[in-house]
Design a protein around this motif. Structure first.
Motif, PDB file in Angstrom:
ATOM      1  N   ASN A 167     -18.528  37.052   9.000  1.00 52.54           N
ATOM      2  CA  ASN A 167     -17.987  36.863   7.652  1.00 52.54           C
ATOM      3  C   ASN A 167     -16.479  37.105   7.587  1.00 52.54           C
ATOM      4  O   ASN A 167     -15.911  37.203   6.500  1.00 52.54           O
ATOM      5  CB  ASN A 167     -18.680  37.799   6.659  1.00 52.54           C
ATOM      6  N   LYS A 216     -14.036  44.217   5.395  1.00 53.63           N
ATOM      7  CA  LYS A 216     -15.406  43.686   5.483  1.00 53.63           C
ATOM      8  C   LYS A 216     -16.024  43.430   4.106  1.00 53.63           C
ATOM      9  O   LYS A 216     -16.590  42.368   3.855  1.00 53.63           O
ATOM     10  CB  LYS A 216     -16.265  44.657   6.298  1.00 53.63           C
ATOM     11  N   GLU A 217     -15.915  44.398   3.203  1.00 44.04           N
ATOM     12  CA  GLU A 217     -16.529  44.259   1.878  1.00 44.04           C
ATOM     13  C   GLU A 217     -15.875  43.140   1.071  1.00 44.04           C
ATOM     14  O   GLU A 217     -16.552  42.349   0.410  1.00 44.04           O
ATOM     15  CB  GLU A 217     -16.460  45.585   1.103  1.00 44.04           C
ATOM     16  N   GLU A 240     -16.896  39.694   2.394  1.00 42.40           N
ATOM     17  CA  GLU A 240     -18.238  39.297   1.950  1.00 42.40           C
ATOM     18  C   GLU A 240     -18.223  38.822   0.499  1.00 42.40           C
ATOM     19  O   GLU A 240     -18.996  37.943   0.127  1.00 42.40           O
ATOM     20  CB  GLU A 240     -19.214  40.458   2.123  1.00 42.40           C
TER      21      GLU A 240
END
Length: 121
Positions: free
Chosen positions: A65, A82-83, A86
């Protein structure tokens, strides 16, 4: 015969919805795969209020992602965390209108970049 004016006609105006995210670029201390220095790219190509770009990197070996952050000259300066990746990735895949702006560029030994990401639907 009387012709009347219908005053109950509604006019529909579509106003776009905007989702705004403030975040910072991660991985700014690393070098790119081609050996270029992200710090040098930031120093030379990124100023406050510059328009930046996001690019999905589905072949990233660490995170499918992953989303790259690119300068106005299309040089990589880092990644979304990362968050945030996403959250933003579906918008990239759906070709949602995305505005990315450098909100700040600062640091002494290590330059960092803050982002404002606006999704317009």
């Amino acid at each position: 015969m009387r012709i009347g004016l219908n005053l109950n006609v509604a006019k529909i105006i579509k106003i776009p919805s905007v989702f705004v995210y403030d975040t910072k670029v991660v991985g700014v201390s690393k070098d790119n795969a081609d050996g270029s220095s992200r710090q040098e790219i930031i120093r030379q190509e990124v100023e406050e209020d510059d328009k930046l770009k996001l690019l999905a990197e589905p072949d990233n070996p660490y995170d499918k992602n992953a989303v790259k952050v690119l300068s106005k000259n299309d040089n990589q300066i880092g990644y979304l965390n990362k968050e945030m990746a996403e959250t933003i990735l579906p918008a990239i895949k759906n070709e949602t209108e995305i505005h990315v702006t450098a909100k700040w560029v600062n640091g002494e030994k290590m330059l960092g970049v803050g982002l404002r990401i606006e999704l317009v639907s």
